[in-house]
Write an enzyme that holds these catalytic residues in place. Structure first.
Site, short mmCIF file in Angstrom:
data_model
loop_
_atom_site.label_atom_id
_atom_site.label_comp_id
_atom_site.label_asym_id
_atom_site.label_seq_id
_atom_site.Cartn_x
_atom_site.Cartn_y
_atom_site.Cartn_z
N ASN A 34 0.70 -1.13 -0.04
CA ASN A 34 0.09 -0.18 -0.01
C ASN A 34 0.95 1.31 -0.02
OD1 ASN A 34 1.01 0.21 2.58
ND2 ASN A 34 -0.92 0.32 3.47
N PHE A 36 2.67 2.57 2.15
CA PHE A 36 2.71 3.40 3.34
C PHE A 36 4.15 3.97 3.74
CE2 PHE A 36 2.85 3.63 8.24
CZ PHE A 36 2.30 5.29 8.15
N ASP A 58 -4.13 -3.10 0.16
CA ASP A 58 -3.63 -2.75 1.65
C ASP A 58 -4.11 -4.24 2.12
OD1 ASP A 58 -4.14 -2.59 4.58
OD2 ASP A 58 -4.26 -0.40 4.28
N ASN A 99 -5.90 -12.57 7.16
CA ASN A 99 -6.03 -12.58 5.62
C ASN A 99 -5.11 -13.35 4.94
OD1 ASN A 99 -8.53 -10.93 5.53
ND2 ASN A 99 -7.29 -9.09 5.51
N ARG A 106 -6.66 -21.64 1.81
CA ARG A 106 -7.47 -21.95 0.72
C ARG A 106 -6.64 -22.52 -0.58
NH1 ARG A 106 -7.96 -18.99 -3.56
NH2 ARG A 106 -7.27 -17.06 -2.56
N TYR A 145 3.27 -2.54 17.63
CA TYR A 145 4.25 -3.20 16.88
C TYR A 145 4.64 -4.52 17.71
CZ TYR A 145 8.18 -4.12 14.13
OH TYR A 145 9.05 -4.81 12.99
N TYR A 159 -2.86 -21.71 13.25
CA TYR A 159 -3.03 -22.16 12.05
C TYR A 159 -2.55 -23.61 11.74
CZ TYR A 159 -6.21 -18.88 9.77
OH TYR A 159 -7.40 -17.91 9.60
N ARG A 186 15.18 5.54 11.99
CA ARG A 186 15.81 4.48 12.42
C ARG A 186 17.68 5.13 12.62
NH1 ARG A 186 13.88 -1.31 9.87
NH2 ARG A 186 12.97 0.04 7.89
P1 NAD Z 1 9.61 -1.25 5.27
O1 NAD Z 1 8.66 -0.18 6.07
O2 NAD Z 1 10.72 -0.66 4.50
O3 NAD Z 1 8.38 -2.33 4.58
C1 NAD Z 1 7.28 -2.43 4.73
C2 NAD Z 1 6.36 -2.55 3.50
O4 NAD Z 1 5.11 -2.99 4.10
C3 NAD Z 1 6.53 -1.12 2.87
O5 NAD Z 1 6.36 -1.27 1.69
C4 NAD Z 1 5.00 -0.78 3.52
O6 NAD Z 1 4.51 0.41 2.51
C5 NAD Z 1 4.23 -2.18 3.44
N1 NAD Z 1 2.90 -1.84 4.29
C6 NAD Z 1 2.95 -1.54 5.47
N2 NAD Z 1 1.62 -1.63 5.86
C7 NAD Z 1 0.88 -2.28 4.76
C8 NAD Z 1 -0.27 -2.68 4.83
N3 NAD Z 1 -1.31 -2.67 5.54
N4 NAD Z 1 -0.66 -3.27 3.68
C9 NAD Z 1 0.16 -3.75 2.58
N5 NAD Z 1 1.55 -2.95 2.61
C10 NAD Z 1 1.86 -2.41 3.86
O7 NAD Z 1 10.34 -1.95 6.27
P2 NAD Z 1 11.24 -3.24 6.38
O8 NAD Z 1 12.41 -2.75 7.17
O9 NAD Z 1 11.50 -3.64 5.02
O10 NAD Z 1 10.45 -4.35 7.40
C11 NAD Z 1 9.83 -5.30 6.39
C12 NAD Z 1 9.47 -6.43 7.53
O11 NAD Z 1 10.31 -6.88 8.25
C13 NAD Z 1 8.40 -5.92 8.51
O12 NAD Z 1 7.44 -6.79 8.78
C14 NAD Z 1 9.11 -5.63 9.64
O13 NAD Z 1 8.26 -5.89 10.84
C15 NAD Z 1 10.00 -6.77 9.75
N6 NAD Z 1 11.28 -6.41 10.45
C16 NAD Z 1 12.25 -5.89 9.89
C17 NAD Z 1 13.55 -5.31 10.83
C18 NAD Z 1 14.45 -4.36 10.16
O14 NAD Z 1 15.55 -4.00 11.00
N7 NAD Z 1 14.48 -3.72 8.85
C19 NAD Z 1 13.58 -5.80 12.06
C20 NAD Z 1 12.57 -6.82 12.48
C21 NAD Z 1 11.57 -7.15 11.68
N1 UDP Z 2 18.64 5.86 18.13
C1 UDP Z 2 19.77 6.94 18.31
N2 UDP Z 2 19.53 8.10 17.43
C2 UDP Z 2 18.80 8.21 16.32
C3 UDP Z 2 18.00 7.21 16.09
C4 UDP Z 2 18.01 5.95 17.00
O1 UDP Z 2 20.43 6.81 19.46
O2 UDP Z 2 18.94 9.28 15.94
C5 UDP Z 2 18.87 4.76 19.11
C6 UDP Z 2 17.21 4.57 19.62
O3 UDP Z 2 17.10 5.06 20.69
C7 UDP Z 2 17.52 2.70 19.89
C8 UDP Z 2 18.59 2.39 18.84
O4 UDP Z 2 19.39 3.58 18.17
O5 UDP Z 2 18.41 2.76 21.02
C9 UDP Z 2 18.04 1.75 17.46
O6 UDP Z 2 17.08 2.53 17.30
P1 UDP Z 2 16.07 2.07 15.98
O7 UDP Z 2 14.95 3.13 15.84
O8 UDP Z 2 16.91 1.94 14.53
O9 UDP Z 2 15.54 0.53 16.25
P2 UDP Z 2 14.92 -0.31 17.45
O10 UDP Z 2 16.04 -1.50 17.54
O11 UDP Z 2 15.12 0.66 18.62
O12 UDP Z 2 13.69 -0.64 16.85
#
Ligand code: NAD
Ligand code: UDP
Length: 322
Positions: A34, A36, A58, A99, A106, A145, A159, A186
């Site tokens: 979507n 976002f 979405d 979903n 299915r 989250y 499931y 981040r």
């Molecule tokens: P991201 O935000 O870049 O990617 C998430 C994607 O999901 C985006 O493209 C967003 O538009 C889409 N999205 C959000 N809500 C939606 C919805 N309701 N319907 C359809 N699309 C939707 O983040 P990412 O870092 O690529 O993370 C991908 C997955 O990995 C996530 O589920 C996240 O929780 C998980 N994850 C990532 C990290 C990390 O460090 N990057 C760590 C732990 C878990």
């Molecule tokens: N953090 C920071 N400065 C920033 C952004 C994040 O010191 O500008 C810290 C944040 O408080 C956390 C760690 O960096 O302790 C990792 O944050 P992030 O948001 O990347 O991911 P998290 O592991 O907390 O989901």
């Protein structure tokens, strides 16, 4: 064998890389997003590939597709993004999972859930093993989250028990690399952006909290190996890089690698910010023969190179919280 594969959140940072890998392997890939927290530019290079299809959708709403595998990656992942509309975040994790699980049931498809180290909360066990059940505040700012991802794991497990669905649960630890949203707030994206602009580097708290950072390619390799592992591997698997660094150390490394003149400034620590995080990856090593290949210095260097090439104006910040 060529498979029909859905990647939800397929235009995101990690999802777009997984789509790319699966398209290159010849699979028939459908990306649902979507937008976002992402933009089409992440998958623009795939649009003219005959085995790639992009659907703006979405996942909180049902969709009817015929598939063999589902990578459920959709969910805002950065704290600023998932806290922007916490109720929507929870719906994406829970209703979205229902979903996608319904579609898997299915179609008798195999389904993988992108879970997170956040299911461990602020951990009392270090490094975190998959059997540790976590320490999560159910009503704090990160709960939408953390608890959403925990509930999604519950749904996947049920499931599997009720319907014998083939499930995979990956607990992803902090991952970074090219195509991170530059304004996701981040730590890696903030510090690189600030360092390249010679602006102050914002350390939250005293910088002693730790994280373990995994490069994107290592992470996606682990996820794809997990999807292709034997059906009896249904337990959660940590995927991350066990190299543990304080946020202060990360800041200094990024300043050095960018040859920046940025100063370090200290800001208040956000509520419920975990004090430490490090994956135990024995399960991934044992079952997937996987371990990360790219160290922090090398991965940061590649990521910094990518940040130098982008035009930040092209990235729409999805939230004002950066
Ligand atoms: P991201 O935000 O870049 O990617 C998430 C994607 O999901 C985006 O493209 C967003 O538009 C889409 N999205 C959000 N809500 C939606 C919805 N309701 N319907 C359809 N699309 C939707 O983040 P990412 O870092 O690529 O993370 C991908 C997955 O990995 C996530 O589920 C996240 O929780 C998980 N994850 C990532 C990290 C990390 O460090 N990057 C760590 C732990 C878990
Ligand atoms: N953090 C920071 N400065 C920033 C952004 C994040 O010191 O500008 C810290 C944040 O408080 C956390 C760690 O960096 O302790 C990792 O944050 P992030 O948001 O990347 O991911 P998290 O592991 O907390 O989901």
């Amino acid at each position: 064998m060529i498979k029909r594969i859905v990647v939800t959140g397929g235009a995101g940072f990690l999802g777009s890389h997984i789509c790319e890998r699966l398209v290159d392997d010849g699979h028939d890939v459908i990306c649902l997003d979507n937008f976002f927290t992402s933009q089409k530019s992440n998958v623009a290079h795939l649009l003219d590939r005959p085995n790639f299809e992009l659907i703006r959708h979405d996942i909180v709403h049902p969709i009817w597709l015929e598939v063999d595998e589902i990578y459920n990656m959709a969910c805002p992942a950065a704290p600023g993004h998932y806290q922007y509309n916490p109720i929507k975040t929870l719906k994406t994790s829970v209703v979205g999972a229902i979903n996608m699980l319904g579609m898997a049931k299915r179609c008798n498809a195999k389904i993988l859930q992108a879970s997170t180290s956040e299911v461990y909360g602020d951990p009392e066990v270090h490094p975190q093993i998959e059997d540790y059940r976590g320490s999560v505040n159910p009503i704090g700012p990160r709960a939408c989250y953390d608890e959403g991802k925990r509930a999604a794991e519950t749904l996947f497990a049920d499931y599997n028990r009720m319907h014998r669905l083939r499930i995979k649960l990956v607990r992803i630890f902090n991952t970074y690399g090219p195509r991170m949203h530059p304004f996701d707030g981040r730590v890696v994206s903030n510090f690189i952006r600030q360092a390249l602009a010679n602006e102050p580097i914002t350390i939250f708290g005293d910088g002693s909290q730790t994280r373990s950072f995994c490069y994107r390619d290592d992470l996606c390799e682990g996820i794809i190996r997990l999807m292709n592992s034997p059906d009896d591997l249904i337990e959660p698997v940590n995927i991350g890089n066990p190299g543990e660094y304080t946020i202060g150390e990360l800041a200094k490394m990024i300043v050095e690698l960018t040859e920046s003149s940025s100063e370090l400034v200290y800001r208040p620590l956000p509520a419920d910010d975990p004090t430490r995080r490090q994956p135990n990856i024995d399960r991934a090593k044992r079952h997937l023969d996987w371990e990360p290949q790219i160290g922090l210095r090398e991965g940061l260097t590649k990521t910094i190179e990518w940040f130098k090439t982008i035009d930040a104006e092209q990235f729409r910040p999805p939230t004002p919280n950066y």
